[in-house]
Design an enzyme around this catalytic site. Structure first.
Site, PDB file in Angstrom:
ATOM      1  N   LYS A 197       6.801  -4.546 -26.835  1.00  0.00           N
ATOM      2  CA  LYS A 197       7.425  -5.822 -26.771  1.00  0.00           C
ATOM      3  C   LYS A 197       6.448  -6.894 -26.585  1.00  0.00           C
ATOM      4  O   LYS A 197       5.683  -6.963 -26.236  1.00  0.00           O
ATOM      5  CB  LYS A 197       8.326  -6.431 -25.329  1.00  0.00           C
ATOM      6  N   LYS A 250      10.857  -5.283 -30.164  1.00  0.00           N
ATOM      7  CA  LYS A 250      11.697  -6.487 -29.605  1.00  0.00           C
ATOM      8  C   LYS A 250      10.542  -7.705 -29.484  1.00  0.00           C
ATOM      9  O   LYS A 250       9.298  -7.828 -29.052  1.00  0.00           O
ATOM     10  CB  LYS A 250      11.876  -6.513 -28.597  1.00  0.00           C
TER      11      LYS A 250
END
Length: 327
Positions: A197, A250
């Site tokens: 992330k 992400k």
């Protein structure tokens, strides 16, 4: 006879031929819809998110209505983000037995037991300071946060969640969650880790939607530097060792190289989160008539599948389900 060039157009000649040789496909099972549920006494509450046209903050009742329509169109899975009525420095509503996410899980599973309900496990929507961990002297504390994250995941499991998804990026949180879940009889509950992330500029609209903007500083001490790819493999490897069942990258679109690296390096399912900024840019261009929104949405999702994603979290899920129903 010697042929001196390749006739690739033979397999593109008609729509049916293109269909039968297509390498990558998209189905409802590939898509997970994010929802923002708000703790409120007003069951008619449905607030548009200004930076994400077509998305809303929803009361429990409005969430039920939204999910009902999506299920009728073929929805297979969703992920929940909660917005509590009150926040505090330790994010206590994240792991409260009757917190808003816990209520939403119970409601959805009571109506649609076969619908896969995933929960975001983090503190940022629940803390008064907006960070994903506990704070001391302006520092985000890693180890003391792990217990609260594990307690949050356990509370979601007890409410009936099918998957828990830690998004905080604290070191060691997958192991802490796995240990507590196993000790509590939830050894079969999967963890979908936000393994890779990034500290991305694409999250801006989400922070309006989830009311989770940090009140000071930024998240760069725990989310990843967008310039780094090999580091992502280290993060993913750590989560695999700690017991993750699904690995997420992400954002999605700007990091398709990382999705491919994770896909090639691990044999676990790979998820990709097409985040709020990606959604909003496509939406804005579609609203202004600059692009064919449907065509661009589908192309963007096929690109993520081609890069190696098995599951895509996208705010376009409801739209795509309707596209598929209208073939």
């Amino acid at each position: 006879m010697v042929f001196d060039f390749h006739r690739g157009r033979r397999l593109r000649r008609t729509a049916v031929i293109r269909d039968i040789v297509r390498e990558t496909s998209l189905s409802p099972a590939d898509l997970m819809m994010p929802y923002f549920v708000v703790e409120t006494d007003d069951q008619n509450f449905k607030k548009p998110i200004s930076s994400m046209p077509g998305q809303f903050q929803l009361s429990l009742k409005q969430l039920e209505l939204q999910v009902r329509e999506a299920v009728e169109n073929g929805l297979k899975s969703l992920i929940l983000f909660g917005i509590p009525a009150e926040k505090d420095p330790v994010g206590s509503q994240a792991y409260a037995e009757e917190g808003i996410v816990q209520q939403a899980v119970k409601m959805i599973k009571g109506i649609w037991p076969d619908l896969v309900v995933c929960t975001d496990v983090c503190l940022c929507e629940f803390t008064s300071h907006g960070h994903c961990g506990l704070i001391k002297d302006g520092r985000i504390l890693n180890d003391p946060t792990l217990d609260l994250l594990a307690r949050t995941a356990l509370s979601h499991a007890k409410a009936g969640a099918d998957i828990v998804a830690p998004s905080d990026m604290m070191d060691g949180r997958v192991a802490a969650i796995r240990e507590l879940l196993d000790e509590s009889g939830f050894e079969e509950l999967p963890i979908m880790s936000y393994a890779v992330k990034y500290a991305s500029a694409y999250y801006g609209p989400f922070r309006e939607a989830a009311e989770s903007s940090p009140q000071f500083g930024d998240r760069k001490t725990y989310q990843m530097d967008p310039a780094n790819a090999r580091e992502g493999l280290r993060e993913a490897s750590a989560d695999v060792i700690e017991g993750a069942d699904i690995l997420m990258v992400k954002p999605a679109g700007p990091y398709q190289d990382v999705i491919r690296m994770v896909r090639d390096s691990f044999d676990l399912p790979v998820a990709a989160y097409q985040v709020s900024g990606e959604y909003s840019m496509i939406k804005a261009a579609g609203i202004n008539g600059w692009i064919d929104e449907k065509a661009v949405v589908l192309e963007s999702l096929i690109g993520l599948k081609r890069a190696g994603a098995d599951l895509i979290l996208t705010y376009f899920t409801e739209d795509v389900l309707k596209y598929m129903g209208n073939k």
